[in-house]
Design a protein around this motif. Structure first.
Motif: not given
Length: 324
Positions: A174-187, A189-196
């Motif tokens: 549950m806490n690994s689910r992606p919430l949103c993008a971290v950056s708009n940089d096209p390169l 691929y990191d996402v923000l999760t509750p685990g962060h």
């Protein structure tokens, strides 16, 4: 629709403002093998209102001491709550009489609990009577976990240790689910999760070969638990992908893909807590000019998928004043 409460939008550490709810009962066994007696166990869930992180635990009764024991385990790992939210006892129509009494604002049990929690600066707040939608943040999570958990466990009776092992891994999923993008940089691929918010990075379960297609009779006890986790992941991940992909009547163009947008790829083959992240590099329109196919770039390869197989993640908002 009213505005979100301050606890949902103000910055705070994880679980400083939490909602709590029960689910169950589940049949537990005192020990494995013959001779083990059966007793009831209940799932208790704490949801952080600001980070959407979840904490799952097991209680063996609806008493004040049982809740306090679970609350002590929760605060020992997550910290003391400033404010704890729950439904009013009269809303728990399907719950046992003991639970309604425990969560009734006028009961002696609740007054005893509130006094103990207030010594550490915790304020316990109830939603208004007959307003379960006020607790949608935890109501939705407890409903999803309970329904999927009952499906994967079925008629199997687990010991306390086995049940906790399953719940902790479900918590990680549950806490690994992606919430949103971290950056708009096209390169990027990191996402923000509750685990962060909990450990600084995404949570994951131990990677093991898939056991989902094997018969239960061929598995050891611990392999059977692993199969339960995979089954939960299979059902829950599909539900989550559907929840972030808003379905509506196709009279207006909504959620239109954009170049460089970070997306989730629907892939049933992925193991638990693993998510396929990609960015849109090309968009292919049909004869009517509508975009229905896109080319995606992942950190390792390039794929072509229909838009029905992707879910757009929320974009990072930028301040125009900072770019001028």
């Amino acid at each position: 629709m009213g505005q979100l409460p301050p606890a949902r939008v103000n910055q705070s550490r994880p679980f400083l403002h939490s909602g709590v709810d029960y689910a169950g009962p589940f049949q537990l066994r005192t020990m494995r093998g013959r001779g083990g007696k059966l007793y009831k166990g209940y799932l208790i869930i704490f949801i952080c209102l600001s980070t959407s992180a979840g904490h799952l635990d097991v209680v063996t009764d609806y008493t004040t001491d049982g809740f306090l024991a679970a609350y002590k385990r929760f605060t020992g790992r997550r910290g003391i709550c400033e404010c704890l939210y729950s439904d009013c006892g009269t809303n728990l129509i399907g719950a046992d009489r003991e639970l309604r009494a425990l969560f009734n604002k006028s009961s002696n049990e609740w007054k005893h609990l509130a006094n103990i929690l207030s010594n550490d600066g915790t304020n316990w707040k109830f939603n208004p009577p007959s307003a379960p939608h006020f607790g949608g943040k935890w109501e939705g999570n407890i409903r999803i976990v309970k329904s999927h958990l009952k499906k994967i466990i079925g008629f199997t009776t687990l010991t306390y240790e086995e049940f906790v092992t399953v719940l902790v891994q479900i918590e990680a999923v549950m806490n690994s689910r992606p919430l949103c993008a971290v950056s708009n940089d096209p390169l990027n691929y990191d996402v923000l999760t509750p685990g962060h918010f909990l450990i600084g990075s995404s949570l994951a379960v131990v990677s093991e070969p898939s056991l989902l297609d094997l018969k239960t009779s061929r598995l050891s006890r611990w392999q059977h638990l692993r199969q339960m986790i995979e089954s939960f992941w299979k059902h829950w991940s599909v539900y989550y992908l559907q929840s972030i992909q808003n379905a509506s009547k196709w009279f207006e163009a909504k959620n239109i893909p954009q170049l460089g947008r970070l997306v989730l790829i629907k892939d049933e083959r992925l193991p638990p807590s693993k998510w396929a992240i990609a960015r849109i590099t090309e968009m292919h329109s049909g004869p009517d000019g509508r975009i229905r196919v896109v080319t995606l770039r992942t950190p390792t390869t390039t794929l072509t998928r229909p838009i029905t197989k992707i879910c757009l993640l929320p974009e990072v908002e930028t301040d125009d004043s900072d770019t001028q």
